[in-house]
Design a protein around this motif. Sequence first.
Motif, PDB file in Angstrom:
ATOM      1  N   LEU A 103     -28.071  42.746 -10.240  1.00 26.02           N
ATOM      2  CA  LEU A 103     -29.443  42.375  -9.894  1.00 26.02           C
ATOM      3  C   LEU A 103     -29.510  41.518  -8.634  1.00 26.02           C
ATOM      4  O   LEU A 103     -30.440  41.658  -7.820  1.00 26.02           O
ATOM      5  N   PHE A 104     -28.492  40.665  -8.447  1.00 25.15           N
ATOM      6  CA  PHE A 104     -28.538  39.733  -7.329  1.00 25.15           C
ATOM      7  C   PHE A 104     -27.481  40.042  -6.267  1.00 25.15           C
ATOM      8  O   PHE A 104     -27.259  39.224  -5.364  1.00 25.15           O
ATOM      9  N   ALA A 105     -26.852  41.200  -6.366  1.00 28.78           N
ATOM     10  CA  ALA A 105     -25.837  41.627  -5.393  1.00 28.78           C
ATOM     11  C   ALA A 105     -24.810  40.513  -5.176  1.00 28.78           C
ATOM     12  O   ALA A 105     -24.449  40.164  -4.047  1.00 28.78           O
ATOM     13  N   ALA A 106     -24.334  39.958  -6.284  1.00 30.37           N
ATOM     14  CA  ALA A 106     -23.396  38.828  -6.230  1.00 30.37           C
ATOM     15  C   ALA A 106     -21.961  39.320  -6.356  1.00 30.37           C
ATOM     16  O   ALA A 106     -21.694  40.429  -6.832  1.00 30.37           O
ATOM     17  N   ASP A 107     -21.026  38.482  -5.912  1.00 30.28           N
ATOM     18  CA  ASP A 107     -19.600  38.784  -6.094  1.00 30.28           C
ATOM     19  C   ASP A 107     -19.097  38.288  -7.454  1.00 30.28           C
ATOM     20  O   ASP A 107     -18.179  38.874  -8.044  1.00 30.28           O
ATOM     21  N   ILE A 108     -19.697  37.214  -7.937  1.00 27.16           N
ATOM     22  CA  ILE A 108     -19.254  36.576  -9.179  1.00 27.16           C
ATOM     23  C   ILE A 108     -20.482  36.169  -9.977  1.00 27.16           C
ATOM     24  O   ILE A 108     -21.484  35.721  -9.405  1.00 27.16           O
ATOM     25  N   ALA A 109     -20.404  36.339 -11.302  1.00 28.37           N
ATOM     26  CA  ALA A 109     -21.442  35.803 -12.193  1.00 28.37           C
ATOM     27  C   ALA A 109     -20.742  35.130 -13.360  1.00 28.37           C
ATOM     28  O   ALA A 109     -19.793  35.681 -13.926  1.00 28.37           O
ATOM     29  N   LEU A 110     -21.219  33.935 -13.714  1.00 25.97           N
ATOM     30  CA  LEU A 110     -20.551  33.138 -14.744  1.00 25.97           C
ATOM     31  C   LEU A 110     -21.562  32.572 -15.729  1.00 25.97           C
ATOM     32  O   LEU A 110     -22.673  32.210 -15.347  1.00 25.97           O
ATOM     33  N   ILE A 111     -21.152  32.508 -16.999  1.00 22.86           N
ATOM     34  CA  ILE A 111     -21.825  31.638 -17.967  1.00 22.86           C
ATOM     35  C   ILE A 111     -20.885  30.463 -18.136  1.00 22.86           C
ATOM     36  O   ILE A 111     -19.834  30.563 -18.763  1.00 22.86           O
ATOM     37  N   SER A 112     -21.257  29.351 -17.535  1.00 28.01           N
ATOM     38  CA  SER A 112     -20.384  28.181 -17.432  1.00 28.01           C
ATOM     39  C   SER A 112     -20.854  27.092 -18.377  1.00 28.01           C
ATOM     40  O   SER A 112     -22.032  26.723 -18.377  1.00 28.01           O
ATOM     41  N   LEU A 113     -19.935  26.586 -19.193  1.00 28.94           N
ATOM     42  CA  LEU A 113     -20.222  25.473 -20.092  1.00 28.94           C
ATOM     43  C   LEU A 113     -19.500  24.248 -19.547  1.00 28.94           C
ATOM     44  O   LEU A 113     -18.278  24.273 -19.370  1.00 28.94           O
ATOM     45  N   VAL A 114     -20.244  23.202 -19.279  1.00 27.79           N
ATOM     46  CA  VAL A 114     -19.693  22.028 -18.605  1.00 27.79           C
ATOM     47  C   VAL A 114     -19.180  21.035 -19.650  1.00 27.79           C
ATOM     48  O   VAL A 114     -19.953  20.353 -20.322  1.00 27.79           O
ATOM     49  N   ASP A 115     -17.850  20.984 -19.766  1.00 29.59           N
ATOM     50  CA  ASP A 115     -17.190  20.102 -20.720  1.00 29.59           C
ATOM     51  C   ASP A 115     -16.917  18.758 -20.041  1.00 29.59           C
ATOM     52  O   ASP A 115     -17.275  18.545 -18.879  1.00 29.59           O
ATOM     53  N   LYS A 116     -16.199  17.870 -20.742  1.00 26.70           N
ATOM     54  CA  LYS A 116     -15.969  16.526 -20.223  1.00 26.70           C
ATOM     55  C   LYS A 116     -15.169  16.532 -18.930  1.00 26.70           C
ATOM     56  O   LYS A 116     -15.521  15.843 -17.968  1.00 26.70           O
ATOM     57  N   GLU A 117     -14.094  17.326 -18.884  1.00 23.24           N
ATOM     58  CA  GLU A 117     -13.215  17.341 -17.716  1.00 23.24           C
ATOM     59  C   GLU A 117     -13.136  18.700 -17.036  1.00 23.24           C
ATOM     60  O   GLU A 117     -12.384  18.865 -16.091  1.00 23.24           O
ATOM     61  N   ARG A 118     -13.882  19.659 -17.511  1.00 24.71           N
ATOM     62  CA  ARG A 118     -13.755  21.025 -16.989  1.00 24.71           C
ATOM     63  C   ARG A 118     -15.067  21.760 -17.154  1.00 24.71           C
ATOM     64  O   ARG A 118     -15.965  21.335 -17.882  1.00 24.71           O
ATOM     65  N   GLN A 119     -15.166  22.890 -16.435  1.00 23.12           N
ATOM     66  CA  GLN A 119     -16.196  23.856 -16.774  1.00 23.12           C
ATOM     67  C   GLN A 119     -15.463  25.084 -17.312  1.00 23.12           C
ATOM     68  O   GLN A 119     -14.489  25.556 -16.727  1.00 23.12           O
ATOM     69  N   TRP A 120     -15.916  25.561 -18.478  1.00 20.68           N
ATOM     70  CA  TRP A 120     -15.254  26.689 -19.145  1.00 20.68           C
ATOM     71  C   TRP A 120     -16.228  27.850 -19.196  1.00 20.68           C
ATOM     72  O   TRP A 120     -17.421  27.672 -19.450  1.00 20.68           O
ATOM     73  N   PHE A 121     -15.709  29.073 -18.940  1.00 24.13           N
ATOM     74  CA  PHE A 121     -16.578  30.229 -18.792  1.00 24.13           C
ATOM     75  C   PHE A 121     -16.606  31.068 -20.069  1.00 24.13           C
ATOM     76  O   PHE A 121     -15.590  31.662 -20.456  1.00 24.13           O
ATOM     77  N   LYS A 122     -17.761  31.092 -20.709  1.00 19.63           N
ATOM     78  CA  LYS A 122     -17.943  31.971 -21.873  1.00 19.63           C
ATOM     79  C   LYS A 122     -17.923  33.417 -21.427  1.00 19.63           C
ATOM     80  O   LYS A 122     -17.485  34.301 -22.165  1.00 19.63           O
ATOM     81  N   SER A 123     -18.402  33.667 -20.219  1.00 20.00           N
ATOM     82  CA  SER A 123     -18.317  35.005 -19.630  1.00 20.00           C
ATOM     83  C   SER A 123     -18.070  34.848 -18.138  1.00 20.00           C
ATOM     84  O   SER A 123     -18.656  33.970 -17.498  1.00 20.00           O
ATOM     85  N   ALA A 124     -17.192  35.664 -17.589  1.00 23.75           N
ATOM     86  CA  ALA A 124     -16.879  35.598 -16.160  1.00 23.75           C
ATOM     87  C   ALA A 124     -16.704  37.013 -15.621  1.00 23.75           C
ATOM     88  O   ALA A 124     -15.826  37.742 -16.067  1.00 23.75           O
ATOM     89  N   LYS A 125     -17.539  37.399 -14.673  1.00 21.93           N
ATOM     90  CA  LYS A 125     -17.413  38.673 -13.970  1.00 21.93           C
ATOM     91  C   LYS A 125     -17.072  38.398 -12.513  1.00 21.93           C
ATOM     92  O   LYS A 125     -17.741  37.612 -11.847  1.00 21.93           O
ATOM     93  N   GLY A 126     -16.007  39.011 -12.042  1.00 21.49           N
ATOM     94  CA  GLY A 126     -15.594  38.828 -10.652  1.00 21.49           C
ATOM     95  C   GLY A 126     -14.682  37.637 -10.441  1.00 21.49           C
ATOM     96  O   GLY A 126     -14.340  37.320  -9.303  1.00 21.49           O
ATOM     97  N   LEU A 127     -14.278  36.954 -11.524  1.00 16.59           N
ATOM     98  CA  LEU A 127     -13.407  35.788 -11.421  1.00 16.59           C
ATOM     99  C   LEU A 127     -12.401  35.832 -12.566  1.00 16.59           C
ATOM    100  O   LEU A 127     -12.786  35.961 -13.735  1.00 16.59           O
ATOM    101  N   ALA A 128     -11.116  35.736 -12.243  1.00 24.86           N
ATOM    102  CA  ALA A 128     -10.073  35.842 -13.262  1.00 24.86           C
ATOM    103  C   ALA A 128      -9.938  34.562 -14.076  1.00 24.86           C
ATOM    104  O   ALA A 128      -9.595  34.598 -15.259  1.00 24.86           O
ATOM    105  N   ALA A 129     -10.198  33.404 -13.445  1.00 24.90           N
ATOM    106  CA  ALA A 129     -10.009  32.122 -14.129  1.00 24.90           C
ATOM    107  C   ALA A 129     -10.995  31.973 -15.282  1.00 24.90           C
ATOM    108  O   ALA A 129     -12.150  32.415 -15.195  1.00 24.90           O
ATOM    109  N   ARG A 130     -10.556  31.324 -16.379  1.00 21.22           N
ATOM    110  CA  ARG A 130     -11.438  31.043 -17.506  1.00 21.22           C
ATOM    111  C   ARG A 130     -12.025  29.637 -17.422  1.00 21.22           C
ATOM    112  O   ARG A 130     -12.967  29.322 -18.159  1.00 21.22           O
ATOM    113  N   GLN A 131     -11.489  28.790 -16.534  1.00 20.86           N
ATOM    114  CA  GLN A 131     -12.023  27.448 -16.385  1.00 20.86           C
ATOM    115  C   GLN A 131     -11.595  26.875 -15.043  1.00 20.86           C
ATOM    116  O   GLN A 131     -10.641  27.350 -14.431  1.00 20.86           O
ATOM    117  N   THR A 132     -12.312  25.864 -14.588  1.00 19.14           N
ATOM    118  CA  THR A 132     -11.929  25.111 -13.385  1.00 19.14           C
ATOM    119  C   THR A 132     -12.225  23.639 -13.660  1.00 19.14           C
ATOM    120  O   THR A 132     -13.009  23.308 -14.561  1.00 19.14           O
TER     121      THR A 132
END
Length: 592
Positions: free
Chosen positions: A43-72
């Motif tokens: 819909l937005f012609a994006a390279d990456i789309a994420l459902i990001s949950l912001v934890d205390k020390e990290r953001q963790w991805f419940k869903s990640a398209k276009g990105l291999a990492a599960r958290q940063t």
Amino acid sequence: MIEGDIFSTMTEARRLETLNSYCLLDTPPDPLCDLVTGLAINLFAADIALISLVDKERQWFKSAKGLAARQTPRSDSFCAHAIVQDKTMVVLDACADERFRHNALVTGEPGIRFYAGAPLITSEGARLGTLCVIGKTTRDAFTADQASKLEQLASIVMARLELLRSSDYLDKLTALPNRSRLIEDLRCSPAMAHRHDNPVTTVAVDVCDRTYLFDMVKALGWDYAEGFLVAAMQRLRDCAPPVVLYRIGTTTFAYVAHGEAAQIQAQVDHISHCFNDAVDHQGIPHRLEIAIGIVATSQCSDTEDLVRALMTATDLARENGTTQRVFEKSQGERQKYSFELLSALPGALAAEGELSLHYQPKISLLTGRCTGVEALIRWRHPIHGDVSPALFIPLTEKTALIRHVTCWALREGIRQAAAWVQRGRPVRVAINVSARDFENDDLINHLRTLLAQHRIPAGLIEIEFTESAISKDPQNLREKILEIKKLGVEVAIDDFGSGFSNLSYLKQIPADYMKIDQSFIRNLETDHADQMIVPSIINLGQKLGFTIIAEGIETERTCKLLKHLGCDQGQGYAIARPMTAQDFDTWLDRNG
């Protein structure tokens, strides 16, 4: 926390508490969330789309398209800034934004240039994270209409997260995800694809025997027992690896573990060690005997099968008195076979000829003459053939079916006793009952009805029960036995010595016979301990007024030894095997 503490410490603590209550972090991908991120990319012609949950020390991805990492790291997270916004946060050129120009996700992989993130806001106003779209090139604009569409998709994601947290998936007492959620998470997990490069194991921990919990409820009430379960859960959470914990049964918790068998075993051993110390609740220490079931996903074909196997392994560990049990496919096959038998038994009770009684003679060891028979149930299944009573009787004793089996055995045994009376050769018939048969008056009522119907002397019928019935409720048992004896029926304690015999109970039980368990008789000729124990049981039993019967006599020499020791009666293969009523008639003609 970033940029001068975006939230106050108290607000952030509440936000993290809310996030954790959703039980989403480190869970498997969700198909609907993946559909949303896939749609957002298109819909937005994006390279990456994420459902990001912001934890205390990290953001963790419940869903990640276009990105291999599960958290940063949270310190690098654009989403940690977006969650303080009421609307979509847009960064058209990250290199030109002072907040992000030196960010590791901008200067390195994935090379973010464009970002738009709509906050995921609960109905109470807590910000869990974002639905965001990312581009590797800058943009000139992100319109209000596009932002509105992204926020609508974020609302869909939030509705899905609420559903995953709903009562269908959440245990109300512990706020842990429940068995249904475990099944759902496993169903969505690549683990069920049995990838050899990422072995996955499920582990269940039963923190205490359910009987122990129910006794606690009787003594201290449900509120205390529930508080105890929470305390036991906390002990498990403290010593288990950092994983999502599920509550899958009244006293049973589970988690999904990644790694090789040796790693999993080390975790399990650590949990066992941690429960060596008592769990304290409201000043009362509880020393728990935990049971752990371990199941590799490769052992099961689907998620329902896996969770069933997990409960089976835990129950087997508990039943066998071991702390741990690793599940194998053969156990699942036996469990399935057992269930098939239980399912087929009601039909067998109604069918003609599937179930039958065989009769094993008992003799006086002094005279050698037959004193009666024990009625033993046999089952010839139309598909499985002869099914051992050692298999199906213990199964039925765990269910209400045992009462139907007892009724059938009483009906058939008394009918046969009446047939022998009519032919002029009265034979005393002993019929086995279970501890559950003494829980109500059905046993006595059936006995009364059948004796009246067949008009035979009540003394020709004997009821045998095991020690387990004594330990369960000795006072109730005594009252039931007295009622049985009022009918004129005789009573025997079966398999004496096989359980934890309590002599104080024994002296209260007004039985006529005591049957010494065959485990003491089988090796009587050679086992010194048995040679010390058996005479003591005979002497004690006779002084208490019981007639003593030895079971499991397999040799003539054992028979002579028991006669010498003063045992009253005997039963076993050296005397006669169980046989049909017709064959017993022939045997009786020869042996008198």
